[in-house]
Every structure is written in structure tokens, then in C-alpha cells.
Scaffold this motif. Structure first.
Motif, short mmCIF file in Angstrom:
data_model
loop_
_atom_site.label_atom_id
_atom_site.label_comp_id
_atom_site.label_asym_id
_atom_site.label_seq_id
_atom_site.Cartn_x
_atom_site.Cartn_y
_atom_site.Cartn_z
N ILE A 46 11.07 18.36 -12.25
CA ILE A 46 11.23 19.41 -11.20
C ILE A 46 12.35 20.34 -11.40
N GLY A 47 13.60 19.78 -12.01
CA GLY A 47 14.49 20.90 -12.35
C GLY A 47 14.00 22.16 -13.16
N ARG A 48 13.21 21.52 -14.27
CA ARG A 48 12.46 22.79 -15.07
C ARG A 48 11.74 23.78 -14.18
N GLU A 72 0.86 -1.36 0.24
CA GLU A 72 -0.01 0.02 -0.05
C GLU A 72 1.04 1.23 -0.01
N TRP A 73 1.96 1.24 0.65
CA TRP A 73 2.82 2.45 0.75
C TRP A 73 3.47 2.59 -0.40
N ASP A 74 4.08 1.31 -1.14
CA ASP A 74 4.76 1.75 -2.36
C ASP A 74 3.57 2.38 -3.44
N HIS A 75 2.53 1.78 -3.48
CA HIS A 75 1.39 2.17 -4.26
C HIS A 75 1.09 3.69 -4.10
N PHE A 76 0.97 4.13 -3.12
CA PHE A 76 0.90 5.49 -2.82
C PHE A 76 1.80 6.20 -3.03
N ILE A 77 3.11 5.99 -2.73
CA ILE A 77 4.13 6.88 -3.14
C ILE A 77 4.50 7.08 -4.65
N ARG A 78 4.06 5.90 -5.23
CA ARG A 78 4.15 6.07 -6.84
C ARG A 78 3.25 7.03 -7.53
N LEU A 79 2.03 6.92 -6.79
CA LEU A 79 0.78 7.95 -7.38
C LEU A 79 1.27 9.05 -6.82
N LEU A 80 1.66 9.40 -5.78
CA LEU A 80 1.92 10.74 -5.22
C LEU A 80 3.10 11.33 -6.16
N GLY A 81 4.06 10.58 -6.49
CA GLY A 81 5.24 11.01 -7.20
C GLY A 81 4.67 11.48 -8.79
N LYS A 82 3.79 10.60 -9.10
CA LYS A 82 3.15 11.02 -10.42
C LYS A 82 2.32 12.44 -10.34
N ALA A 83 1.66 12.36 -9.53
CA ALA A 83 0.85 13.78 -9.34
C ALA A 83 1.67 15.01 -9.03
N LEU A 84 2.97 14.92 -8.41
CA LEU A 84 3.69 16.02 -8.17
C LEU A 84 4.73 16.34 -9.23
N SER A 85 5.28 15.25 -9.90
CA SER A 85 6.40 15.65 -11.00
C SER A 85 5.83 15.40 -12.38
N GLU A 86 5.29 14.30 -12.43
CA GLU A 86 4.98 13.65 -13.93
C GLU A 86 3.61 14.45 -14.45
N ASN A 87 3.03 14.99 -13.56
CA ASN A 87 1.81 15.80 -14.00
C ASN A 87 2.10 17.05 -14.43
N LEU A 88 3.20 17.54 -14.24
CA LEU A 88 3.95 18.92 -14.85
C LEU A 88 4.11 18.65 -16.33
N ARG A 89 3.47 19.63 -17.33
CA ARG A 89 3.58 19.55 -18.91
C ARG A 89 4.90 20.33 -19.28
N HIS A 90 5.67 19.46 -20.10
CA HIS A 90 6.90 20.16 -20.60
C HIS A 90 6.58 21.30 -21.73
N SER A 91 5.07 21.16 -22.15
CA SER A 91 5.01 22.28 -22.98
C SER A 91 4.71 23.69 -22.38
N GLU A 110 13.65 26.33 -2.78
CA GLU A 110 14.08 25.03 -2.06
C GLU A 110 12.55 24.54 -1.30
N ARG A 111 12.19 25.44 -0.69
CA ARG A 111 11.08 25.00 0.17
C ARG A 111 9.70 24.33 -0.89
N ALA A 112 9.82 24.90 -1.99
CA ALA A 112 8.64 24.12 -3.08
C ALA A 112 9.21 23.00 -3.41
N VAL A 113 10.55 22.96 -4.15
CA VAL A 113 11.22 21.88 -4.70
C VAL A 113 11.55 20.62 -3.94
N THR A 114 12.12 20.76 -2.73
CA THR A 114 12.50 19.87 -1.72
C THR A 114 11.66 18.65 -1.55
N PRO A 115 10.29 18.80 -1.14
CA PRO A 115 9.36 17.89 -0.93
C PRO A 115 9.02 16.81 -2.21
N ARG A 116 9.19 17.61 -3.35
CA ARG A 116 9.16 16.74 -4.55
C ARG A 116 10.15 16.09 -4.79
#
Length: 111
Positions: free
Chosen positions: A61-63, A21-40, A79-85
Motif C-alpha cells: 500500500i505504501g508503494r 463469515e465476516w472475518d473470512h470475507f475481510i481476509r480475502l478482501l485484504g488479500k485482493a486489495l493489497s497482497e495482490n499487488l506485485r512488487h516486481s 488518499e481517496r484511493a489508498v484510504t479504503p485499502r
């Protein structure tokens, strides 16, 4: 900037404190926080895809960090905004690339 503002359906309170359950949650959270950002969106804002001193391309995250720097956000606020990501991204690496046993651990809820 975000592809969607809705959280995935599976992002809810974890009732079972087990590794799966933890692994599933952390994968979804990671997607919501970084992979949800559009390069365009970063392209439209003029954020470079690479660092001038490196051949390696920026990730989302770097962008995001570069966008904040370009818009005169202080280094402390950036840093305060990026560190949790970054922490979520780092926590996501192990379950994404390894097979793990499902163990029950009551401390997972505290994470």
C-alpha cells in the motif's frame, strides 16, 4: 501490476451474518486489495522499497501511494484511493492474529 484480476471464489454475498463469515470475507478482501499487488511491477516503475528517512521498508500500500505521488496524482486523489485499502488492512489485522468466538450479529452485513 496485479497478480490476478479475478476475485477469490469465496468473495460473494454473505448469507450468514456471523463473525466467522465476516472475518473470512475481510481476509480475502485484504488479500485482493493489497497482497495482490506485485512488487516486481513497483520495481519496474522505479518505486523505492524504503523511505529515505526510515529504515522500514514500504508495504504494497505504501508503494502504491508512492507510485501515485511520483506520477503527480494529487494528495487528495491518492488518499481517496489508498484510504479504503488501509481500512481493510486494519480490519484484517484482528481476525488474522486472534482467536475469536463465532457470534451472530445482524450488523455485520451493514459493514
Amino acid at each position: 501490476m496485479f497478480s490476478t484480476s479475478d476475485l477469490p471464489d469465496d468473495t460473494r454475498w454473505t448469507l450468514r451474518s456471523d463473525q466467522r463469515e465476516w472475518d473470512h470475507f475481510i481476509r480475502l478482501l485484504g488479500k485482493a486489495l493489497s497482497e495482490n499487488l506485485r512488487h516486481s511491477a513497483f520495481d519496474a516503475a522505479g518505486v523505492p522499497g524504503k523511505n529515505d528517512t526510515s529504515q522500514h521498508p514500504f508495504g504494497t500500500i505504501g508503494r502504491l501511494q508512492e507510485l501515485m505521488t511520483m506520477n503527480h496524482v494529487t494528495p487528495e486523489q491518492t488518499e481517496r484511493a489508498v484510504t479504503p485499502r488501509k481500512l481493510v488492512r486494519s480490519a484484517r489485522q484482528k481476525p488474522a492474529h486472534a482467536l475469536r468466538k463465532n457470534v451472530t450479529d445482524r450488523t455485520l452485513v451493514r459493514k
